[in-house]
Motif scaffolding. Structure first.
Motif, PDB file in Angstrom:
ATOM      1  N   GLN A  78      -9.125  -3.660  -4.373  1.00 15.60           N
ATOM      2  CA  GLN A  78      -9.974  -3.080  -3.076  1.00 15.60           C
ATOM      3  C   GLN A  78     -10.200  -1.503  -3.262  1.00 15.60           C
ATOM      4  OE1 GLN A  78      -7.452  -3.756   0.344  1.00 15.60           O
ATOM      5  NE2 GLN A  78      -7.203  -5.994  -0.155  1.00 15.60           N
ATOM      6  N   PHE A  79      -9.320  -0.792  -3.987  1.00  7.01           N
ATOM      7  CA  PHE A  79      -9.850   0.497  -4.071  1.00  7.01           C
ATOM      8  C   PHE A  79     -11.027   0.514  -5.173  1.00  7.01           C
ATOM      9  CE2 PHE A  79      -9.033   4.642  -6.682  1.00  7.01           C
ATOM     10  CZ  PHE A  79      -9.512   5.635  -5.833  1.00  7.01           C
ATOM     11  N   SER A  80     -10.880  -0.222  -6.269  1.00  6.93           N
ATOM     12  CA  SER A  80     -11.985  -0.202  -7.332  1.00  6.93           C
ATOM     13  C   SER A  80     -13.264  -0.833  -6.724  1.00  6.93           C
ATOM     14  CB  SER A  80     -11.366  -1.156  -8.541  1.00  6.93           C
ATOM     15  OG  SER A  80     -10.194  -0.527  -9.008  1.00  6.93           O
ATOM     16  N   ASP A  81     -13.129  -1.852  -5.874  1.00  8.30           N
ATOM     17  CA  ASP A  81     -14.436  -2.314  -5.350  1.00  8.30           C
ATOM     18  C   ASP A  81     -15.129  -1.315  -4.542  1.00  8.30           C
ATOM     19  OD1 ASP A  81     -13.986  -4.678  -6.525  1.00  8.30           O
ATOM     20  OD2 ASP A  81     -13.283  -5.613  -5.129  1.00  8.30           O
ATOM     21  N   ARG A  82     -14.314  -0.595  -3.742  1.00 10.53           N
ATOM     22  CA  ARG A  82     -14.874   0.591  -2.887  1.00 10.53           C
ATOM     23  C   ARG A  82     -15.459   1.698  -3.909  1.00 10.53           C
ATOM     24  NH1 ARG A  82     -13.908   2.719   2.141  1.00 10.53           N
ATOM     25  NH2 ARG A  82     -15.581   4.207   2.474  1.00 10.53           N
ATOM     26  N   VAL A 103     -10.902   7.922   1.666  1.00 13.59           N
ATOM     27  CA  VAL A 103     -11.138   6.475   1.975  1.00 13.59           C
ATOM     28  C   VAL A 103      -9.531   5.730   2.503  1.00 13.59           C
ATOM     29  CG1 VAL A 103     -13.027   6.272   0.331  1.00 13.59           C
ATOM     30  CG2 VAL A 103     -10.610   6.038  -0.538  1.00 13.59           C
ATOM     31  N   GLU A 104      -9.807   4.554   3.004  1.00 14.22           N
ATOM     32  CA  GLU A 104      -8.441   3.952   3.302  1.00 14.22           C
ATOM     33  C   GLU A 104      -7.946   3.282   2.193  1.00 14.22           C
ATOM     34  OE1 GLU A 104      -6.951   3.934   6.169  1.00 14.22           O
ATOM     35  OE2 GLU A 104      -8.119   5.363   7.218  1.00 14.22           O
ATOM     36  N   GLU A 105      -8.809   2.688   1.204  1.00 12.38           N
ATOM     37  CA  GLU A 105      -8.270   1.855   0.232  1.00 12.38           C
ATOM     38  C   GLU A 105      -7.325   2.889  -0.810  1.00 12.38           C
ATOM     39  OE1 GLU A 105     -11.843   0.180   1.673  1.00 12.38           O
ATOM     40  OE2 GLU A 105     -11.316   1.981   1.080  1.00 12.38           O
ATOM     41  N   GLY A 106      -6.396   2.615  -1.573  1.00  8.66           N
ATOM     42  CA  GLY A 106      -5.647   3.661  -2.476  1.00  8.66           C
ATOM     43  C   GLY A 106      -4.626   2.440  -3.137  1.00  8.66           C
ATOM     44  N   ILE A 107      -3.775   3.285  -3.871  1.00  7.48           N
ATOM     45  CA  ILE A 107      -2.694   2.585  -4.537  1.00  7.48           C
ATOM     46  C   ILE A 107      -1.314   2.857  -4.101  1.00  7.48           C
ATOM     47  CG2 ILE A 107      -1.841   2.211  -6.826  1.00  7.48           C
ATOM     48  CD1 ILE A 107      -4.191   3.111  -8.112  1.00  7.48           C
ATOM     49  N   PRO A 108      -0.879   2.011  -3.070  1.00  2.00           N
ATOM     50  CA  PRO A 108       0.579   2.142  -2.637  1.00  2.00           C
ATOM     51  C   PRO A 108       1.583   2.044  -3.430  1.00  2.00           C
ATOM     52  CG  PRO A 108      -0.142  -0.237  -2.158  1.00  2.00           C
ATOM     53  CD  PRO A 108      -1.338   0.682  -2.891  1.00  2.00           C
ATOM     54  N   LYS A 109       2.633   2.786  -2.891  1.00  5.12           N
ATOM     55  CA  LYS A 109       4.122   2.540  -3.660  1.00  5.12           C
ATOM     56  C   LYS A 109       4.498   1.113  -3.648  1.00  5.12           C
ATOM     57  CE  LYS A 109       8.587   4.973  -3.942  1.00  5.12           C
ATOM     58  NZ  LYS A 109       9.349   6.051  -3.602  1.00  5.12           N
ATOM     59  N   LEU A 110       4.589   0.627  -4.834  1.00  6.67           N
ATOM     60  CA  LEU A 110       4.941  -0.579  -5.054  1.00  6.67           C
ATOM     61  C   LEU A 110       5.585  -0.992  -6.313  1.00  6.67           C
ATOM     62  CD1 LEU A 110       1.404  -2.598  -4.431  1.00  6.67           C
ATOM     63  CD2 LEU A 110       3.396  -2.315  -2.799  1.00  6.67           C
ATOM     64  N   SER A 111       6.794  -1.708  -6.185  1.00  6.65           N
ATOM     65  CA  SER A 111       7.520  -1.968  -7.619  1.00  6.65           C
ATOM     66  C   SER A 111       6.803  -2.512  -8.651  1.00  6.65           C
ATOM     67  CB  SER A 111       8.573  -3.012  -7.026  1.00  6.65           C
ATOM     68  OG  SER A 111       8.083  -4.389  -6.671  1.00  6.65           O
ATOM     69  N   PHE A 154      -5.723   5.415 -15.432  1.00  5.61           N
ATOM     70  CA  PHE A 154      -5.437   4.079 -15.961  1.00  5.61           C
ATOM     71  C   PHE A 154      -5.865   3.095 -15.570  1.00  5.61           C
ATOM     72  CE2 PHE A 154      -1.531   1.485 -17.325  1.00  5.61           C
ATOM     73  CZ  PHE A 154      -2.012   1.364 -18.778  1.00  5.61           C
ATOM     74  N   HIS A 155      -5.345   2.877 -14.204  1.00  7.31           N
ATOM     75  CA  HIS A 155      -5.789   1.338 -13.486  1.00  7.31           C
ATOM     76  C   HIS A 155      -7.240   1.447 -13.187  1.00  7.31           C
ATOM     77  CE1 HIS A 155      -1.570   1.169 -13.006  1.00  7.31           C
ATOM     78  NE2 HIS A 155      -1.609  -0.125 -12.872  1.00  7.31           N
ATOM     79  N   ILE A 156      -8.033   2.076 -12.772  1.00  3.59           N
ATOM     80  CA  ILE A 156      -9.444   1.980 -12.330  1.00  3.59           C
ATOM     81  C   ILE A 156     -10.296   2.104 -13.802  1.00  3.59           C
ATOM     82  CG2 ILE A 156      -9.205   3.197 -10.163  1.00  3.59           C
ATOM     83  CD1 ILE A 156     -10.703   5.750 -11.364  1.00  3.59           C
ATOM     84  N   GLY A 157      -9.710   2.879 -14.860  1.00  7.52           N
ATOM     85  CA  GLY A 157     -10.355   2.673 -15.882  1.00  7.52           C
ATOM     86  C   GLY A 157     -10.167   1.180 -16.743  1.00  7.52           C
ATOM     87  N   GLN A 158      -9.233   0.611 -16.283  1.00  6.03           N
ATOM     88  CA  GLN A 158      -9.078  -1.078 -16.659  1.00  6.03           C
ATOM     89  C   GLN A 158      -9.897  -1.722 -15.576  1.00  6.03           C
ATOM     90  OE1 GLN A 158      -5.446  -2.414 -17.975  1.00  6.03           O
ATOM     91  NE2 GLN A 158      -4.965  -0.749 -19.320  1.00  6.03           N
ATOM     92  N   ALA A 159      -9.873  -1.596 -14.435  1.00  7.89           N
ATOM     93  CA  ALA A 159     -10.545  -2.210 -13.664  1.00  7.89           C
ATOM     94  C   ALA A 159     -12.118  -2.317 -13.689  1.00  7.89           C
ATOM     95  CB  ALA A 159     -10.416  -1.846 -12.174  1.00  7.89           C
ATOM     96  N   PHE A 160     -12.928  -1.208 -14.252  1.00  6.58           N
ATOM     97  CA  PHE A 160     -14.198  -1.233 -14.240  1.00  6.58           C
ATOM     98  C   PHE A 160     -14.533  -2.413 -15.632  1.00  6.58           C
ATOM     99  CE2 PHE A 160     -14.186   3.359 -12.423  1.00  6.58           C
ATOM    100  CZ  PHE A 160     -14.353   2.801 -11.024  1.00  6.58           C
ATOM    101  N   PRO A 161     -13.990  -2.114 -16.530  1.00 10.57           N
ATOM    102  CA  PRO A 161     -14.672  -3.086 -17.659  1.00 10.57           C
ATOM    103  C   PRO A 161     -14.116  -4.276 -17.240  1.00 10.57           C
ATOM    104  CG  PRO A 161     -12.799  -1.690 -18.367  1.00 10.57           C
ATOM    105  CD  PRO A 161     -13.167  -1.055 -17.232  1.00 10.57           C
ATOM    106  N   LEU A 162     -12.933  -4.773 -16.487  1.00 11.81           N
ATOM    107  CA  LEU A 162     -12.664  -6.072 -16.201  1.00 11.81           C
ATOM    108  C   LEU A 162     -13.919  -6.908 -15.113  1.00 11.81           C
ATOM    109  CD1 LEU A 162      -9.012  -5.885 -15.107  1.00 11.81           C
ATOM    110  CD2 LEU A 162     -10.262  -7.260 -16.840  1.00 11.81           C
TER     111      LEU A 162
END
Length: 412
Positions: free
Chosen positions: A384-388, A342-350, A134-142
């Protein structure tokens, strides 16, 4: 039948010390649950046909589009989007893309390369595949890339997050038709039909529950000895080939189980992102996923005489936390997967959870709806993950271009 969210629907047959439920109870729960989901969607988002992505302030828009202030102001005047240069000037994503195109800086895969078909896969449930897709699918068109989202999970969670209702989707608009094609003549086969979304540059092939019948169609074709049934694993691959020239990146959300549909996705994909939450059960399940996927795909490759690979292949940590157990899993994953992790990822964030509770991504909510500092941290992490991923994708495209030039030179 309407119901209050705080008033549970009790089973028809339930003794004082038992929790017996009948099929009718499950049907009733499904009906009422659909009403609850509809109310949630109506409360948090407008229906898909009227859903609109938020607009962007000037500074954020320039950052997204990689545009300098001088060129930004020049382009806005020429395109007549307004001449305000204040930080409060707002534009749509479509306008950002038009500015990029006018300046010749909108990213696109180079000539001689093919669309990246990136499957987000792991057979364990709860591995956050849908959240990542869901998130990388939006990050790319952005960033300007022409992107296609494919919901290959019959549960349709990704489709719901994008504003579609799987129970109301025509099965012919999903992957369902592909598996019906296995017993049809070529002239009668139905292809993929991407649908536009509320995000400029992003299309989707949504899911529906009818996709659960894909295995039945394939099994039936084998039982009836239908000609070409042995090529069932290529149904999705062939269908994507007919439309992929329209896209730079195709992101595929997979189901949390192995099936003929999952095998089709693995074969059609040329890139893999494997989410790995930082727990040892998830690590164990990921190891099992590697073994099962490797065995099945290599068996087909040997049988058909075709080498199969995925590039880039990335193992990433999702829902990562700053705990000793999480650190241990990261260490294990680092030893096992090496540079593929990879070190980049999606951490557990509220902020991520709060955005998802509103059926939206962190790119769609604002600081007025989610704590602004938490939202900034979440966006930074996903960016950062999407840029990687973009850097890895650009590297793969460059390799494809070099290979294409070698082939052309050999033909001359």
């Amino acid at each position: 039948m309407a119901t209050s969210i705080d008033a549970p629907i009790e089973p028809v047959q339930s003794g004082p010390t038992t929790l017996r439920a009948t099929p009718e109870d499950f049907r009733r729960w499904a009906d009422v649950g659909q009403e609850m989901l509809l109310k949630l969607a109506e409360a948090t988002n407008e229906p898909n046909e009227r859903r609109v992505l938020r607009t962007f302030r000037k500074t954020e828009a320039m950052e997204i589009g990689r545009i300098t202030e001088y060129r930004w102001n020049e382009a806005r005047k020429k395109l007549k989007f307004g001449v305000s240069t204040t930080a409060e000037a707002r534009v749509t994503l479509e306008e950002i893309h038009k500015i990029q195109e006018m300046l010749g800086i909108r990213p696109r895969r180079p000539k001689g390369s093919r669309a990246i078909r990136m499957a987000v896969a792991n057979f364990k449930g709860g591995a956050t595949k849908t959240t990542v897709a869901f998130h990388i699918g939006q990050a790319f068109p952005l960033r300007g890339y022409r992107t296609l989202l494919v919901d290959a999970d019959p549960q349709g969670t990704l489709s719901r997050l994008m504003g579609f209702r799987p129970e109301n989707i025509d099965p012919d608009m999903t992957l369902t038709s592909l598996f019906e094609n296995v017993s049809k003549e070529q002239k009668d086969r139905i292809g993929l039909r991407p649908q536009p979304t509320h995000i400029d540059g992003l299309d989707i092939i949504p899911a529906s529950l009818e996709m659960t019948g894909s295995d039945i169609h394939i099994a039936s074709a084998f039982m009836q000895k239908v000609e070409g049934a042995s090529e069932f694993y290529r149904l999705f691959d062939d269908a994507l080939a007919a439309i992929e020239d329209n896209y730079d990146i195709i992101v595929i959300d997979t189901a949390p189980a192995f099936s003929f549909l999952a095998l089709n996705v693995l074969w059609a994909a040329n890139s893999l992102v494997v989410p790995l939450p930082p727990s040892f059960p998830d690590f164990s399940a990921t190891v099992d996923f590697c073994g099962m996927s490797g065995d099945l795909i290599s068996a087909i490759s040997r049988l058909k005489g075709f080498g199969k690979s995925w590039s880039p292949t990335v193992f990433m940590h999702s829902r990562s936390e700053s705990t000793n157990a999480a650190a241990d899993v990261r260490t294990f994953a680092g030893h096992l997967f090496g540079r593929y992790r990879v070190e980049e990822g999606i951490p557990k964030l509220s902020a991520v959870e709060n955005a998802l509770s509103q059926m939206r991504s962190i790119y769609e909510v604002t600081g007025a709806e989610v704590d602004s500092r938490a939202l900034r941290r979440a966006r930074d992490a996903v960016d950062q993950f999407s840029d990687r991923l973009v850097k890895l994708i650009e590297g793969e495209w460059a390799e494809q271009v070099r290979e294409s030039e070698v082939v052309e030179n050999d033909h001359e």
